[in-house]
Enzyme design. Structure first.
Site, PDB file in Angstrom:
ATOM      1  N   ILE A   1       0.722  -1.635   0.210  1.00 21.66           N
ATOM      2  CA  ILE A   1       0.115  -0.130  -0.466  1.00 21.66           C
ATOM      3  C   ILE A   1       1.198   1.572   0.058  1.00 21.66           C
ATOM      4  O   ILE A   1       0.939   2.310  -0.910  1.00 21.66           O
ATOM      5  CB  ILE A   1      -0.691  -0.410   1.272  1.00 21.66           C
ATOM      6  CG1 ILE A   1      -1.697  -1.378   0.910  1.00 21.66           C
ATOM      7  CG2 ILE A   1      -1.513   1.621   1.094  1.00 21.66           C
ATOM      8  CD1 ILE A   1      -2.478  -1.590   2.213  1.00 21.66           C
TER       9      ILE A   1
ATOM     10  N   ASP B   1      12.120   2.361   4.327  1.00 20.14           N
ATOM     11  CA  ASP B   1      11.637   0.771   4.954  1.00 20.14           C
ATOM     12  C   ASP B   1      13.073   0.210   5.405  1.00 20.14           C
ATOM     13  O   ASP B   1      13.679   0.022   4.396  1.00 20.14           O
ATOM     14  CB  ASP B   1      10.906   0.680   3.656  1.00 20.14           C
ATOM     15  CG  ASP B   1      10.647  -0.532   3.148  1.00 20.14           C
ATOM     16  OD1 ASP B   1      10.584  -1.615   3.521  1.00 20.14           O
ATOM     17  OD2 ASP B   1       8.811  -0.030   2.694  1.00 20.14           O
TER      18      ASP B   1
ATOM     19  N   ASN C   1       9.352  -6.837   4.016  1.00 22.59           N
ATOM     20  CA  ASN C   1       8.263  -7.231   3.191  1.00 22.59           C
ATOM     21  C   ASN C   1       8.174  -6.472   1.887  1.00 22.59           C
ATOM     22  O   ASN C   1       7.283  -5.995   1.543  1.00 22.59           O
ATOM     23  CB  ASN C   1       7.054  -6.571   3.871  1.00 22.59           C
ATOM     24  CG  ASN C   1       5.991  -8.038   3.846  1.00 22.59           C
ATOM     25  OD1 ASN C   1       6.569  -8.962   2.875  1.00 22.59           O
ATOM     26  ND2 ASN C   1       4.358  -7.654   4.043  1.00 22.59           N
TER      27      ASN C   1
ATOM     28  N   SER D   1      -6.152  -1.026  10.600  1.00 23.52           N
ATOM     29  CA  SER D   1      -7.641  -2.104  10.064  1.00 23.52           C
ATOM     30  C   SER D   1      -8.836  -2.307  10.573  1.00 23.52           C
ATOM     31  O   SER D   1      -9.021  -1.786  11.551  1.00 23.52           O
ATOM     32  CB  SER D   1      -5.995  -3.409  10.238  1.00 23.52           C
ATOM     33  OG  SER D   1      -7.212  -4.693  10.019  1.00 23.52           O
TER      34      SER D   1
ATOM     35  N   TYR E   1      -2.040  -9.510  15.451  1.00 26.35           N
ATOM     36  CA  TYR E   1      -2.226  -8.236  14.350  1.00 26.35           C
ATOM     37  C   TYR E   1      -2.981  -7.436  14.824  1.00 26.35           C
ATOM     38  O   TYR E   1      -2.430  -6.058  14.873  1.00 26.35           O
ATOM     39  CB  TYR E   1      -1.563  -8.478  13.336  1.00 26.35           C
ATOM     40  CG  TYR E   1      -2.715  -7.833  12.123  1.00 26.35           C
ATOM     41  CD1 TYR E   1      -1.378  -6.879  11.868  1.00 26.35           C
ATOM     42  CD2 TYR E   1      -3.213  -7.341  11.640  1.00 26.35           C
ATOM     43  CE1 TYR E   1      -1.836  -5.959  10.812  1.00 26.35           C
ATOM     44  CE2 TYR E   1      -3.731  -6.545  11.217  1.00 26.35           C
ATOM     45  CZ  TYR E   1      -3.380  -5.822  10.142  1.00 26.35           C
ATOM     46  OH  TYR E   1      -3.577  -4.247   9.494  1.00 26.35           O
TER      47      TYR E   1
ATOM     48  N   LYS F   1      -3.083  -3.197  16.156  1.00 27.01           N
ATOM     49  CA  LYS F   1      -3.405  -1.835  15.225  1.00 27.01           C
ATOM     50  C   LYS F   1      -4.504  -1.401  16.095  1.00 27.01           C
ATOM     51  O   LYS F   1      -4.351   0.245  16.146  1.00 27.01           O
ATOM     52  CB  LYS F   1      -4.717  -2.406  14.533  1.00 27.01           C
ATOM     53  CG  LYS F   1      -3.782  -2.603  12.668  1.00 27.01           C
ATOM     54  CD  LYS F   1      -2.577  -1.571  12.327  1.00 27.01           C
ATOM     55  CE  LYS F   1      -1.719  -1.894  11.557  1.00 27.01           C
ATOM     56  NZ  LYS F   1      -0.885  -0.874  11.136  1.00 27.01           N
TER      57      LYS F   1
ATOM     58  N   LEU G   1      -4.571 -13.336   0.909  1.00 28.45           N
ATOM     59  CA  LEU G   1      -6.192 -14.410  -0.079  1.00 28.45           C
ATOM     60  C   LEU G   1      -4.833 -14.305  -1.348  1.00 28.45           C
ATOM     61  O   LEU G   1      -4.881 -14.807  -2.253  1.00 28.45           O
ATOM     62  CB  LEU G   1      -6.974 -14.295  -0.178  1.00 28.45           C
ATOM     63  CG  LEU G   1      -7.847 -15.349  -0.589  1.00 28.45           C
ATOM     64  CD1 LEU G   1      -7.773 -16.570  -1.150  1.00 28.45           C
ATOM     65  CD2 LEU G   1      -9.487 -14.459  -1.184  1.00 28.45           C
TER      66      LEU G   1
ATOM     67  N   GLY H   1      -7.874 -16.409  14.479  1.00 26.74           N
ATOM     68  CA  GLY H   1      -8.010 -14.693  13.992  1.00 26.74           C
ATOM     69  C   GLY H   1      -8.684 -14.508  13.487  1.00 26.74           C
ATOM     70  O   GLY H   1      -8.581 -13.561  13.366  1.00 26.74           O
ATOM     71  N   ASP H   2      -8.901 -15.711  12.642  1.00 28.83           N
ATOM     72  CA  ASP H   2      -9.610 -15.035  11.041  1.00 28.83           C
ATOM     73  C   ASP H   2     -11.126 -14.856  11.942  1.00 28.83           C
ATOM     74  O   ASP H   2     -11.688 -15.603  12.942  1.00 28.83           O
ATOM     75  CB  ASP H   2     -10.102 -16.116  10.403  1.00 28.83           C
ATOM     76  CG  ASP H   2      -8.746 -16.051   9.041  1.00 28.83           C
ATOM     77  OD1 ASP H   2      -7.909 -14.711   9.273  1.00 28.83           O
ATOM     78  OD2 ASP H   2      -8.550 -16.699   8.363  1.00 28.83           O
TER      79      ASP H   2
END
Length: 338
Positions: free
Chosen positions: A12, A31, A35, A124, A149, A153, A199, A296-297
């Site tokens: 992003i 940075d 990642n 998020s 995670y 946030k 995904l 966690g989902d």
């Protein structure tokens, strides 16, 4: 105006840097390349026609941050510097707390001492946990997130709100849903290191034959097809929202501002709907297997983004199919580089 973009070579972040450059801002990127990869910097220049200043270091190194801020007059910050994988955060919670919170606190300590404001936080929808009602708006009560995670946030938001109130700063908390897609140039996109946690990169790598099968985490959710539902927002739309939020902060005359916006499309799509849409948009096949649910989902999350449209003049208007076409073009570009 010079904007510090932390994590600016990430997914992003890189798209947001391009939008900032297009709008005439100067950009300084930090940075640590944990990642991302260095070639993204050159691609930003190719796409935007200007090259941002780049510093390769970890924001947990406050001594290096001091040197950067001594060298540049910074007018604002967009903070993307965070680990971001829900599943991985359950396996490495301490790493997530250390990286995501220490880097933020170092930034805020320096901004406090140097009297810098206009701070935008990459938050998020995970801060809502599993919301009781859909769609989720900014007044939806925050629950304890399901993942470490998400907790980082939520903690980051709390830290920033305390910071803004105590030190009279202008901040914007952008709670986004699920970013997907790549730049229309196919020069920028999501670049997972190792096995993808999200995904869409897993879908594209499976379609490309890099992965044997896509793992669909659970088909026993209380949804129409049994798979989890998310709000998938095109990354360029999302990047433009950051610029709109920054401009609003800079135009504010009050010395203390706390803006909170949901950024999404307002529509939920299930995992299998996304797979089918990807296959249809790109005329490819994505073999998949159903696996157990992942820790966690949550079951379902999609946004009410009316506030962002009302106050920022921003709306996500790119279709799921178009976003998925750009993703496949990015995958083909990556393969052409190898």
């Amino acid at each position: 105006m010079t904007i510090l973009v932390t994590g600016g070579l990430g997914y992003i972040g890189s798209h947001t840097v391009v939008e900032l450059l297009n709008e005439g801002f100067d950009v300084v990127i930090v940075d640590d390349l944990s990642n991302s990869e260095k070639f993204i910097l050159n691609n930003i220049e190719e796409v935007a026609g200007r090259k941002p200043v780049f510093y390769p270091f970890d924001l947990k190194r406050r001594d290096l941050l001091k040197q950067l801020l001594d060298a540049h007059q910074i007018d604002g910050c967009i903070n993307f510097a965070a680990f971001k994988a829900v599943g991985e955060s359950q396996e490495k919670p301490v790493d997530y707390y250390e990286n995501n919170l220490f880097s933020l606190i170092n930034l805020l300590q320096e901004f406090k001492e140097r009297n810098i404001s206009n701070f935008i936080f990459s938050s998020s929808c995970t801060v809502y946990g599993q919301a009781d009602e859909m769609p989720i708006d900014e007044n939806t009560p925050l629950k304890t997130p399901e993942s470490s995670y998400g907790k980082t946030k939520q903690m980051g938001e709390e830290i920033l709100m305390d910071f803004a109130k105590a030190h009279h700063k202008k901040i914007s908390l952008l709670r986004y849903f699920n970013p997907i897609g790549a730049h229309p140039s196919a020069k920028l996109g999501e670049l997972p290191i190792g096995i993808p946690n999200n995904l869409i990169p897993y879908v594209t790598q499976t379609a490309a034959g890099i992965r044997e099968k896509l793992s669909v985490w659970g088909d026993d959710y209380p949804t129409p097809d049994g798979t989890a539902i998310r709000d998938y927002i095109y990354v360029v739309d999302l990047a433009k929202a950051h610029v709109a939020a920054l401009k609003k902060l800079m135009a504010e005359t009050s010395d203390t501002v706390i803006d909170i916006y949901n950024l999404g499309t307002g529509k939920g799509s299930s995992v299998l709907e996304v797979v089918n849409a990807f296959e249809a948009a790109n005329n490819v096949t994505v073999p998949y297997q159903i696996c157990d649910r992942r820790a966690g989902d949550i079951t379902v999350a999609y946004a009410n983004a009316d506030k962002a449209e009302r106050e920022l003049g921003w709306k996500a208007d790119t279709s799921l199919e178009e976003a998925l076409r750009t993703t496949w073009n990015w995958q083909k570009y990556l393969e052409s580089r190898n």
